[in-house]
Design a protein around this motif. Sequence first.
Motif, short mmCIF file in Angstrom:
data_model
loop_
_atom_site.label_atom_id
_atom_site.label_comp_id
_atom_site.label_asym_id
_atom_site.label_seq_id
_atom_site.Cartn_x
_atom_site.Cartn_y
_atom_site.Cartn_z
N ALA A 132 -78.67 8.68 78.81
CA ALA A 132 -78.59 9.47 77.57
C ALA A 132 -77.17 9.48 76.99
O ALA A 132 -76.18 9.47 77.72
N VAL A 133 -77.12 9.47 75.68
CA VAL A 133 -75.87 9.57 74.92
C VAL A 133 -76.05 10.65 73.86
O VAL A 133 -77.18 11.03 73.53
N ASP A 134 -74.96 11.12 73.31
CA ASP A 134 -75.02 12.09 72.22
C ASP A 134 -75.12 11.31 70.91
O ASP A 134 -74.14 10.69 70.48
N VAL A 135 -76.30 11.31 70.30
CA VAL A 135 -76.50 10.51 69.09
C VAL A 135 -75.84 11.13 67.86
O VAL A 135 -75.77 10.50 66.82
N SER A 136 -75.31 12.36 68.00
CA SER A 136 -74.65 13.00 66.86
C SER A 136 -73.16 12.63 66.78
O SER A 136 -72.50 12.99 65.80
N ARG A 137 -72.67 11.91 67.77
CA ARG A 137 -71.25 11.54 67.76
C ARG A 137 -70.94 10.67 66.55
O ARG A 137 -71.62 9.67 66.32
N PRO A 138 -69.91 11.02 65.80
CA PRO A 138 -69.57 10.20 64.63
C PRO A 138 -69.11 8.78 65.00
O PRO A 138 -69.22 7.87 64.19
N ASP A 139 -68.64 8.60 66.23
CA ASP A 139 -68.18 7.27 66.64
C ASP A 139 -69.26 6.46 67.35
O ASP A 139 -68.98 5.38 67.87
N LEU A 140 -70.49 6.95 67.37
CA LEU A 140 -71.59 6.21 67.99
C LEU A 140 -71.81 4.90 67.21
O LEU A 140 -71.88 4.90 65.99
N GLU A 141 -71.90 3.82 67.93
CA GLU A 141 -72.16 2.51 67.32
C GLU A 141 -73.46 1.97 67.91
O GLU A 141 -73.43 1.14 68.83
N PRO A 142 -74.61 2.42 67.40
CA PRO A 142 -75.88 2.05 68.02
C PRO A 142 -76.14 0.55 68.06
O PRO A 142 -76.84 0.07 68.95
N TRP A 143 -75.61 -0.20 67.13
CA TRP A 143 -75.81 -1.65 67.15
C TRP A 143 -75.15 -2.27 68.39
O TRP A 143 -75.54 -3.34 68.79
N ARG A 144 -74.20 -1.54 69.01
CA ARG A 144 -73.58 -2.00 70.25
C ARG A 144 -74.09 -1.25 71.48
O ARG A 144 -74.27 -1.84 72.53
N THR A 145 -74.25 0.06 71.35
CA THR A 145 -74.53 0.89 72.52
C THR A 145 -76.02 0.97 72.87
O THR A 145 -76.35 1.33 73.99
N HIS A 146 -76.89 0.68 71.94
CA HIS A 146 -78.34 0.66 72.23
C HIS A 146 -78.63 -0.69 72.86
O HIS A 146 -78.86 -1.68 72.17
#
Length: 184
Positions: free
Chosen positions: A128-142
């Motif tokens: 699990a990750v915090d999807v509300s993080r402004p620095d989330l980069e789903p194209w990399r982290t997913h």
Amino acid sequence: QQKFIPALGYQMLSDALPATGRLCDQVTRGAPWAQMSKLGAFAPRAIDALNYGPGRHQARLTGRLVAPVRDELLLLHYKYLGFERVLRQIEQARERLTDVDRSAGHGHRWRFSRRRLMRDWRAFEARAVDVSRPDLEPWRTHTEPRWWRSADGSLRMPDALPASRPRASLLARGVRRLRAMVTP
């Protein structure tokens, strides 16, 4: 000029179902989940056929296929909210599975035991990750596989999907109605 936008699936997790407020504000931890990465949006005039598989978990699109360079749209599934609550839902849903569902392998999660649900829950929690993080980069982290992309990130469509006869015709009618509503 995107013709379809796939959504990256996440299984959202919480110890309890929040009593009030918006879920997206209160439950922000989730794990990447390939099974729930689905077609998010598409341009009806550019897509000739959706060719959905069962449950719309995959599609074999045909037409003018243009996808975003980066996959950023998130599809958040709020199913794992309170372990005991989810276990009760599973037990209730298990009773409603038809023989057709069972033989086709549909609804496999509705057959989970307490032990199997706990194992599944812990596996999601570990990723699990915090999807509300402004620095989330789903194209990399997913990091889960994406049915619409090859390993190198290029666009691809699955060669074949399992048949879903009854629902496919209903979906086709729905798409035709949607096209009729958005076509001037």
